[in-house]
Design a protein around this motif. Sequence first.
Motif, short mmCIF file in Angstrom:
data_model
loop_
_atom_site.label_atom_id
_atom_site.label_comp_id
_atom_site.label_asym_id
_atom_site.label_seq_id
_atom_site.Cartn_x
_atom_site.Cartn_y
_atom_site.Cartn_z
N TYR A 220 0.90 -1.06 -0.12
CA TYR A 220 0.05 0.03 0.10
C TYR A 220 1.04 1.24 -0.13
O TYR A 220 1.77 1.45 0.91
N LEU A 221 0.83 2.15 -1.12
CA LEU A 221 1.90 3.06 -1.30
C LEU A 221 3.12 2.95 -1.14
O LEU A 221 3.91 3.36 -0.41
N TYR A 224 4.56 -2.12 3.07
CA TYR A 224 3.40 -2.95 3.67
C TYR A 224 2.74 -2.33 4.77
O TYR A 224 1.79 -2.88 5.34
N GLY A 225 3.04 -1.27 5.42
CA GLY A 225 2.62 -0.31 6.27
C GLY A 225 2.84 1.01 6.09
O GLY A 225 3.92 1.43 5.88
N HIS A 226 1.85 2.00 6.59
CA HIS A 226 2.27 3.29 6.38
C HIS A 226 1.41 4.03 7.72
O HIS A 226 0.22 3.73 8.03
N LEU A 227 2.66 4.65 8.36
CA LEU A 227 2.25 4.94 9.73
C LEU A 227 2.30 6.75 9.89
O LEU A 227 3.09 7.07 9.25
N VAL A 228 1.26 7.22 10.27
CA VAL A 228 1.38 8.63 10.65
C VAL A 228 1.27 8.89 12.33
O VAL A 228 0.44 8.09 12.98
N ALA A 229 2.07 9.69 12.79
CA ALA A 229 2.06 9.59 14.34
C ALA A 229 1.90 11.00 14.32
O ALA A 229 2.61 12.05 13.92
N LEU A 230 1.12 11.51 15.59
CA LEU A 230 0.89 12.73 15.85
C LEU A 230 1.26 12.68 17.59
O LEU A 230 0.76 12.17 18.34
N TYR A 269 1.43 10.06 22.51
CA TYR A 269 1.28 10.00 20.93
C TYR A 269 0.09 9.28 20.46
O TYR A 269 -0.20 8.28 21.07
N ARG A 270 -0.45 9.59 19.54
CA ARG A 270 -1.56 8.94 18.74
C ARG A 270 -0.87 8.33 17.47
O ARG A 270 -0.46 9.07 16.70
N LEU A 271 -1.15 7.07 17.21
CA LEU A 271 -0.61 6.53 15.93
C LEU A 271 -1.54 5.75 15.16
O LEU A 271 -2.69 5.40 15.46
N PHE A 272 -1.62 5.92 13.62
CA PHE A 272 -2.56 5.59 12.70
C PHE A 272 -1.76 4.84 11.62
O PHE A 272 -0.79 5.39 10.91
N LEU A 273 -1.94 3.50 11.76
CA LEU A 273 -1.18 2.40 10.86
C LEU A 273 -2.22 1.93 9.72
O LEU A 273 -3.07 1.26 10.05
N ASP A 274 -1.82 2.40 8.48
CA ASP A 274 -2.61 2.15 7.39
C ASP A 274 -1.92 0.76 6.81
O ASP A 274 -0.82 0.88 6.62
N PHE A 275 -2.92 -0.33 6.61
CA PHE A 275 -2.15 -1.55 5.85
C PHE A 275 -3.29 -2.30 5.06
O PHE A 275 -4.51 -1.95 5.33
N GLN A 276 -2.89 -2.83 3.82
CA GLN A 276 -3.99 -3.47 3.12
C GLN A 276 -3.75 -4.92 3.13
O GLN A 276 -2.61 -5.58 3.05
N HIS A 277 -5.04 -5.63 3.06
CA HIS A 277 -4.96 -6.90 3.08
C HIS A 277 -6.28 -7.35 2.49
O HIS A 277 -7.28 -6.88 2.83
N GLU A 278 -6.42 -8.23 1.43
CA GLU A 278 -7.44 -8.81 0.57
C GLU A 278 -8.32 -7.57 0.02
O GLU A 278 -9.39 -7.42 -0.05
N ASP A 279 -7.33 -6.84 -0.57
CA ASP A 279 -7.81 -5.49 -1.39
C ASP A 279 -8.35 -4.31 -0.70
O ASP A 279 -9.23 -3.53 -0.91
N VAL A 280 -8.52 -4.37 0.71
CA VAL A 280 -8.91 -3.71 1.62
C VAL A 280 -8.14 -2.96 2.61
O VAL A 280 -7.13 -3.55 3.26
N VAL A 281 -7.98 -1.39 2.42
CA VAL A 281 -7.24 -0.81 3.40
C VAL A 281 -7.87 -0.46 4.77
O VAL A 281 -8.88 0.04 4.65
N ARG A 282 -7.10 -0.75 5.86
CA ARG A 282 -7.49 -0.62 7.27
C ARG A 282 -6.74 0.16 7.87
O ARG A 282 -5.37 0.32 7.54
#
Length: 318
Positions: A220-221, A224-230, A269-282
Motif C-alpha cells: 500500500y503506497l 506494507y505499512g504506512h504510519l502517521v504519528a501525532l 502520541y496517537r498512531l494511525f497505521l494503514d495496511f492493506q489485506h485482501e484489497d481492503v485498506v484498514r
Amino acid sequence: MNATTKFAGFALGLAAVFGIALATGAAIGPEPAEPAHDSTAHEDGAAPLGSHSDDIPGGMMATDRGYTLRLDTTQTTAAPNVPLRFRILNQDGAPVTRYVRSHDKDLHLIVVRRDMAAFQHVHPVLDGNGTWSVPLDLTRSGDYRVFADFTPEGGDNLTLGADLRVAGGYDPQPLPPAAMTSTVGGYTGTLGGSVIPGQASRVTVSMHRDGKPVTDLQPYLGAYGHLVALRAADLAYLHVHPDGHPGDSVTAPGPTITFYVTAPSAGDYRLFLDFQHEDVVRTAEFTLTVAPHATAPAGEPTHTGQTSPQPVPSGHGH
C-alpha cells in the motif's frame, strides 16, 4: 514522503513505551493572508519564507522554506462528502504544479480532528492550475488540522499544516489509554521492541487476524505499512515508513512490519497505521506513551546506522 522514519517500544510486563522524533512544537495560529516576504518571525506561527527552523516539527506551520499551504476555505459545515480545495504556493505566491512522487503519490493529505477521534489519509487530485481537490468525510464536527506532505520539484520534503473548522455540535473525546495492541475489523496489530529517547531504534508491528499471523499483506503506497504519528499535546506530525520495500529479497509481506524510530522526548502520541489485506485498506490506531528515561532491555540494541540491526521480540504475550 521522505520524512525520517521513527517509532516506539515496550518494557517487560508494563505499559507500552513509545516515541517519535518530534522536537518541541510552536503554538499554532491563524493562516497567513498571503505568503510573507520579510525576514522576521511571524506572530501567526509561520516561518519567514526561505527560512526553516530544524527544531520545529512537521505540520506546525502553514509556511515553511518558501512554501505555503492555502485552503480555499477554513470553515465548513458537517457532512459526509465535503469538497476540500487547496493550493501549495511558492515564495512568489504562485501555485506549485510540479512535484516529486513519493510512495506512489505526489502529495499525501492527512486530516485529523484535534482530539484525534477522526482521521483520514487521502490523496487529492491536482488540476492544471495548481489546485488540489478531494472529498472528505466530515460528519463529525469540530476543529481539524490538515497536513499536506509533499516534495516540490527542486525542493525538500515538507509537511505544512492548516486549521479547518467544521461547524456543529462538538463533543471532544479524551485520548484513549495507552495500549500495546490495536484491533480493527478482526485484525490485531501488536507492537514490539523498545526505544531510547534520542536514538534510532528498531520497533515492530505484528499483524494477526482471528489469532493467526497475516503473511500476505499487500503493498500500500509502496510499503506494507504506512504510519502517521501525532503528538497529543500539540499535533506535531511525523510520517513514518517501514524498513524495506515490497518485492525485495529480505522484506516479507507480514506478519511483521519493521520501523526505525527516534524519540527525543517523553509524552503521549496517537498512531494511525494503514495496511492493506485482501484489497481492503484498514487503519489500526494506537495510543502510546514515551517514558521520560526509557532504557532498552538487555539484548535489544538500538540502530545507529553503523551496524546491522538485530532482531527484537515481537511483543506477544505482554
